[in-house]
Design an enzyme around this catalytic site. Structure first.
Site, PDB file in Angstrom:
ATOM      1  N   SER A 150       0.836  -1.199   0.000  1.00  0.00           N
ATOM      2  CA  SER A 150       0.000   0.000   0.000  1.00  0.00           C
ATOM      3  C   SER A 150       0.869   1.246   0.000  1.00  0.00           C
ATOM      4  CB  SER A 150      -0.892   0.007   1.240  1.00  0.00           C
ATOM      5  OG  SER A 150      -0.101   0.313   2.376  1.00  0.00           O
ATOM      6  N   LYS A 151       0.212   2.361  -0.219  1.00  0.00           N
ATOM      7  CA  LYS A 151       0.911   3.638  -0.207  1.00  0.00           C
ATOM      8  C   LYS A 151       1.563   3.854   1.156  1.00  0.00           C
ATOM      9  CE  LYS A 151      -0.866   8.132   0.006  1.00  0.00           C
ATOM     10  NZ  LYS A 151       0.252   8.732   0.710  1.00  0.00           N
ATOM     11  N   ARG A 152       0.870   3.402   2.198  1.00  0.00           N
ATOM     12  CA  ARG A 152       1.404   3.599   3.542  1.00  0.00           C
ATOM     13  C   ARG A 152       2.723   2.839   3.769  1.00  0.00           C
ATOM     14  NH1 ARG A 152      -2.945   2.070   6.837  1.00  0.00           N
ATOM     15  NH2 ARG A 152      -4.304   2.714   5.147  1.00  0.00           N
ATOM     16  N   GLY A 206       4.993   2.401   1.573  1.00  0.00           N
ATOM     17  CA  GLY A 206       6.004   3.246   0.966  1.00  0.00           C
ATOM     18  C   GLY A 206       6.433   4.349   1.921  1.00  0.00           C
ATOM     19  N   GLU A 223      -1.096  16.793   0.155  1.00  0.00           N
ATOM     20  CA  GLU A 223      -0.069  15.830   0.581  1.00  0.00           C
ATOM     21  C   GLU A 223       0.756  15.372  -0.631  1.00  0.00           C
ATOM     22  OE1 GLU A 223       0.291  11.340   2.331  1.00  0.00           O
ATOM     23  OE2 GLU A 223      -1.685  12.152   1.888  1.00  0.00           O
TER      24      GLU A 223
END
Ligand code: GLU
Length: 507
Positions: free
Chosen positions: A261-263, A265, A284
């Site tokens: 997920s983006k998180r 990263g 953001e």
């Protein structure tokens, strides 16, 4: 006759393009090119609630940077357009009517509030054969009532009518036959009168059919939709031209626990987007591979091998080679762990392959920032000397600043270890010897090396006792390329100036 290969990448413009989406597009591209087929770019924007401005442009710019060209589609043109679903409203209506007429779909008036109430009332409520008869729809209302409601402008949706207990088989090139019982499916919404637009499922099927798509290669997250898609092909009588499916496995977190997920990263410090993305709502900023100094060919090679391999140990492949070697059948069914360190390794390899002049152009802005002047030719030579130690252009400066700046200070530990009592004597002797060399001799790496070494030997000096302080004086630390590669480029005058300064500074 074999069918012409036509594949599509069909993102919804809901934000930045995830790196998994890039891989999906890449596999589509490789497959298309291998079969002399066509690769189409379609925008699936029928859900206006999820539309994010700038996303479409971002996706297009990403593929431009990555070097993945489309043959047809939004911004590329072609004979099957328009390729943006929001511009195809008129096209879909007739297919909605066709399903209604054939009894494969029905009209439903249930408001969101009514649906919510039902969910409260019935545990695991699903709008399907077991519940549709207790809802407000064209199956439970009279024909007049339905017509009246529509004439009065009441909002409605069209739902697929799924017959329970039927076997549906999704033939998947990667997974084999996936069997599903239709009872697990709900009567999905296919169309909404509110915006006169179909939902993803209907638009996706109608467009794949009209655009003569031969293969649907997409992420595993779409596998649950595939049985409904197979049914829709059946409802329309398009089974003969139904595309073949290939659902790609997920990209997993580096530790293998769940979807990348983006998180992850953000948490682990690597980009999950090809280009930097600024969220238009929150402002953001998420990092991108391009801005982090990756070469597009490294990203492509890295991604290609996350979920596929050519069946041997070959890792470094050009796009051409990948086009030749790629096989959908060889794509893995299980998720591929996202090994970010491997991504850096690929960049290291591709940095070595890059032309030094090209790298010099990329490095020039850093030099300017540091206030250093250097002509492109010399810079290319320097880069050729240091690049084997680098994976990113951003690492160049640390490896080569001493070509431009004389040391201001000297690495203390190295001084303690290598600057001995007789060092000044040895270095003074070295200075005297170097002065006897011509510029031509000094500027040749091989000649100067040979001459200095034989001079050391003839004097009975220990080579390390001379060379370590020599390097310390010139570089300021015990690092850098081969010593005579440095001095040949600095020239005799600058080299001697630095040694003399060290002799004055280091007591
Ligand atoms: N619009 C879907 C997406 O955003 C496309 C899925 C498919 O390829 O069928 O990925």
């Amino acid at each position: 006759m074999e069918r012409k290969v036509r594949v599509r990448f069909a993102p919804s413009p809901t934000g930045a393009l995830h790196i998994g989406g890039v891989r999906t597009a890449l596999y589509n591209y490789l497959f298309a090119k291998q079969h002399n087929g066509e690769f189409i770019f379609r925008i699936e924007d029928t859900d206006s609630n999820r539309f994010v401005p700038g996303a479409e442009e971002y996706i297009l710019e990403s593929f431009k940077w990555l070097g993945i060209p489309f043959d047809e589609g939004v911004s590329f043109g072609g004979n099957y357009g328009p390729y943006r679903q929001s511009e195809r409203k008129e096209i879909y209506r007739k297919y909605v009517d066709q399903l209604l007429e054939n009894g494969h779909a029905y009209i439903a008036f249930d408001t969101p509030e009514q649906l919510d109430a039902k969910r409260q009332e019935v545990a695991n409520f699903q709008y399907d054969a077991s519940t549709r008869n207790s809802m407000t729809n064209s199956l439970t209302l009279s024909k007049e009532e339905v017509e009246n409601r529509i004439a009065n402008g009441e909002k409605y949706v069209v739902r697929a009518m799924i017959t329970p207990n039927q076997e549906i088989v999704v033939h998947d090139i990667i997974r084999g036959d996936v069997h599903v019982n239709s009872s697990i499916l709900d009567d999905k919404v296919l169309y909404k009168s509110a915006d006169n637009l179909p939902t993803y499922h209907l638009a996706n099927i109608v467009d794949d059919h009209l655009m003569e798509i031969s293969h649907v290669i997409r992420g595993e997250e779409w596998l649950p939709s595939a049985p409904l898609h197979v049914l829709l092909y059946r409802f329309f009588g398009w089974e003969d031209t139904m595309p073949q499916f290939a659902h790609l496995s997920l990209l997993l977190k580096p530790d293998g626990n769940g979807k990348l997920s983006k998180r992850d990263g953000d948490r682990l410090g690597f980009p999950v987007f090809p280009l930097q993305w600024t969220d238009p709502k929150t402002g953001e900023i998420s990092s991108g591979y391009r801005e982090s100094g990756y070469f597009p060919e490294a990203v492509i090679n890295f991604l290609a091998l996350l979920g596929w391999n050519p069946g041997n140990d070959q890792e470094i492949m050009s796009m051409e080679e990948m086009i030749q070697l790629f096989r959908l059948e060889k794509c893995s069914r299980s998720g591929a762990k996202f090994d970010y360190e491997k991504g850096k390794w690929f960049n290291h390899i591709y940095l070595q392959k890059r032309d030094n002049h090209n790298l010099a152009t990329r490095f020039m802005p850093t030099l300017k920032e540091k206030g250093v002047e250097c002509d492109a030719e010399k810079l290319a030579t320097i880069i050729g000397l240091i690049k084997s130690r680098c994976s990113f252009v951003s690492e160049f400066w640390d490896q080569c600043y001493f070509y431009f700046l004389a040391p201001e200070s000297y690495d203390e530990k190295a001084v303690q270890k290598r600057w001995k009592e007789d060092t000044p004597n040895l270095l003074n002797a070295l200075v005297n010897y170097i002065e006897t060399l011509s510029d031509e001799e000094f500027n040749s790496i091989e000649v100067s090396e040979k001459m200095v070494i034989s001079w050391c030997e003839s004097q009975g000096y220990n080579l390390g006792a001379v060379m370590n302080p020599f390097r310390l004086s010139v570089v300021g630390a015990l690092k850098g390329p081969h010593m005579f590669e440095i001095t040949a480029l600095l020239g005799k005058e600058e080299t001697l100036r630095r040694v003399r300064k060290a002799l004055e500074t280091i007591a």
